[in-house]
Design an enzyme around this catalytic site. Sequence first.
Site, mmCIF file in Angstrom:
data_model
loop_
_atom_site.group_PDB
_atom_site.id
_atom_site.type_symbol
_atom_site.label_atom_id
_atom_site.label_comp_id
_atom_site.label_asym_id
_atom_site.label_seq_id
_atom_site.Cartn_x
_atom_site.Cartn_y
_atom_site.Cartn_z
ATOM 1 N N LYS A 227 0.807 -1.235 0.000
ATOM 2 C CA LYS A 227 0.000 0.000 0.000
ATOM 3 C C LYS A 227 0.840 1.286 0.000
ATOM 4 C CE LYS A 227 -3.941 -1.949 2.457
ATOM 5 N NZ LYS A 227 -4.852 -1.798 3.587
ATOM 6 N N ASP B 22 -9.768 2.628 2.431
ATOM 7 C CA ASP B 22 -9.802 1.994 3.761
ATOM 8 C C ASP B 22 -10.491 2.908 4.780
ATOM 9 O OD1 ASP B 22 -8.613 -0.456 3.251
ATOM 10 O OD2 ASP B 22 -6.585 0.285 3.581
HETATM 11 P P1 NAP Z 1 1.234 -2.681 10.220
HETATM 12 O O1 NAP Z 1 1.425 -1.445 9.438
HETATM 13 O O2 NAP Z 1 2.235 -3.771 10.132
HETATM 14 O O3 NAP Z 1 1.089 -2.237 11.781
HETATM 15 C C1 NAP Z 1 1.034 -3.199 12.803
HETATM 16 C C2 NAP Z 1 0.693 -2.537 14.129
HETATM 17 O O4 NAP Z 1 0.528 -3.587 15.089
HETATM 18 C C3 NAP Z 1 1.777 -1.608 14.686
HETATM 19 O O5 NAP Z 1 1.171 -0.567 15.406
HETATM 20 C C4 NAP Z 1 2.549 -2.543 15.618
HETATM 21 O O6 NAP Z 1 3.195 -1.878 16.696
HETATM 22 C C5 NAP Z 1 1.408 -3.351 16.192
HETATM 23 N N1 NAP Z 1 1.886 -4.627 16.727
HETATM 24 C C6 NAP Z 1 2.362 -5.688 16.020
HETATM 25 N N2 NAP Z 1 2.699 -6.681 16.874
HETATM 26 C C7 NAP Z 1 2.466 -6.202 18.127
HETATM 27 C C8 NAP Z 1 2.613 -6.735 19.412
HETATM 28 N N3 NAP Z 1 3.102 -7.970 19.589
HETATM 29 N N4 NAP Z 1 2.233 -5.982 20.491
HETATM 30 C C9 NAP Z 1 1.727 -4.746 20.320
HETATM 31 N N5 NAP Z 1 1.560 -4.178 19.119
HETATM 32 C C10 NAP Z 1 1.930 -4.900 18.035
HETATM 33 O O7 NAP Z 1 -0.172 -3.385 9.883
HETATM 34 P P2 NAP Z 1 -1.512 -2.701 9.336
HETATM 35 O O8 NAP Z 1 -1.459 -2.579 7.850
HETATM 36 O O9 NAP Z 1 -1.801 -1.485 10.139
HETATM 37 O O10 NAP Z 1 -2.598 -3.838 9.648
HETATM 38 C C11 NAP Z 1 -2.953 -4.146 10.973
HETATM 39 C C12 NAP Z 1 -4.103 -5.146 10.965
HETATM 40 O O11 NAP Z 1 -5.275 -4.563 10.394
HETATM 41 C C13 NAP Z 1 -3.809 -6.397 10.128
HETATM 42 O O12 NAP Z 1 -4.189 -7.505 10.906
HETATM 43 C C14 NAP Z 1 -4.673 -6.256 8.905
HETATM 44 O O13 NAP Z 1 -5.103 -7.506 8.411
HETATM 45 C C15 NAP Z 1 -5.856 -5.447 9.437
HETATM 46 N N6 NAP Z 1 -6.517 -4.646 8.379
HETATM 47 C C16 NAP Z 1 -7.836 -4.863 8.120
HETATM 48 C C17 NAP Z 1 -8.487 -4.108 7.145
HETATM 49 C C18 NAP Z 1 -9.947 -4.345 6.859
HETATM 50 O O14 NAP Z 1 -10.435 -3.933 5.795
HETATM 51 N N7 NAP Z 1 -10.661 -4.949 7.759
HETATM 52 C C19 NAP Z 1 -7.802 -3.127 6.434
HETATM 53 C C20 NAP Z 1 -6.448 -2.909 6.726
HETATM 54 C C21 NAP Z 1 -5.810 -3.693 7.705
HETATM 55 P P3 NAP Z 1 4.733 -1.389 16.577
HETATM 56 O O15 NAP Z 1 4.671 -0.066 15.853
HETATM 57 O O16 NAP Z 1 5.161 -1.248 17.989
HETATM 58 O O17 NAP Z 1 5.480 -2.427 15.814
#
Ligand code: NAP
Length: 269
Positions: A71, A106
Amino acid sequence: MNISGNTSLYGVVGYPVKHSLSPLFQNKLFEYVGLNAVYVPFEVKREELKTAFEGLKALNVKGINLTIPHKEAIVDMLDFVHPDAEKIGAVNTVKFGERTEGYNTDWIGFLNSLRETVGELKGKTVLVLGAGGSARAVLYALEKENAKVYLWNRTKEKAKKLSEIFKSETVSSPEEVLDSAHIIVNTTSVGLTEDYLLFDYSLLKEGQVVFELIYGKNTLLKEWSQKRGAVYLDGLKMLVYQGLESFRIWTGCKPNPKVAFQALEKHLK
Ligand code: NAP
């Protein structure tokens, strides 16, 4: 579906992507409006995005969605980026034509699905957990709606950086503001593969709305929300609403949400 020389091609580009539910409902939407088009998953590794993008253009593909991990990287490859996507810093929808156009749907998906349950967001206090890519779309939507936003992230500097871009206040622990939050949004990937408590979930209370972006998982947050009488929403509707908006951008047709939801019926609980 009659595939012919005139069939238009659409798809979702990601890695991994085979599990994506988007083909299920996008193909039904094409069928419903009588467009000769198909929507397929394209599994593309991070380092192959540029090559794949040029290939999709050359093959006259009409439109794509982008998911993890593409993205952000796609933004610099486009002729035009919509201001919403520019501010969010991520594109999840590309329309191919004389120029390549990038959009972010989104934030619209998030807003439409949340509004369905809570209505007006102005005056509501929201606690956002996480500061990754999806948090940016969530914060953008909440800023547009004038909600009061508190932001928490495991890595504090990332939360601080986002709070300088989107109207929000960082907190050092979720518990600090939990009691005053009408809505808690979990944008972290916790619960996807590994799951544990991001805060003391037993402090959740009746009437609070808990919105988790991941879907199809029996997370601890879901379990505790239900136990504590909070209203729990997962990210499936958000996925559908972002997809409906992508469909509208590509085709100019207003899609029928019922068709998309019927296609996903067995996934909606
Ligand atoms: P991302 O950019 O990789 O961000 C991940 C986030 O999770 C960061 O804030 C990270 O914190 C945190 N995190 C990861 N492991 C952690 C842990 N063990 N403890 C605490 N915090 C943790 O991912 P993203 O694109 O934002 O996506 C996040 C989720 O949203 C995914 O599961 C995705 O499938 C879902 N999503 C759903 C939709 C939908 O349409 N429903 C759309 C987009 C995304 P740090 O900064 O500390 O690493």
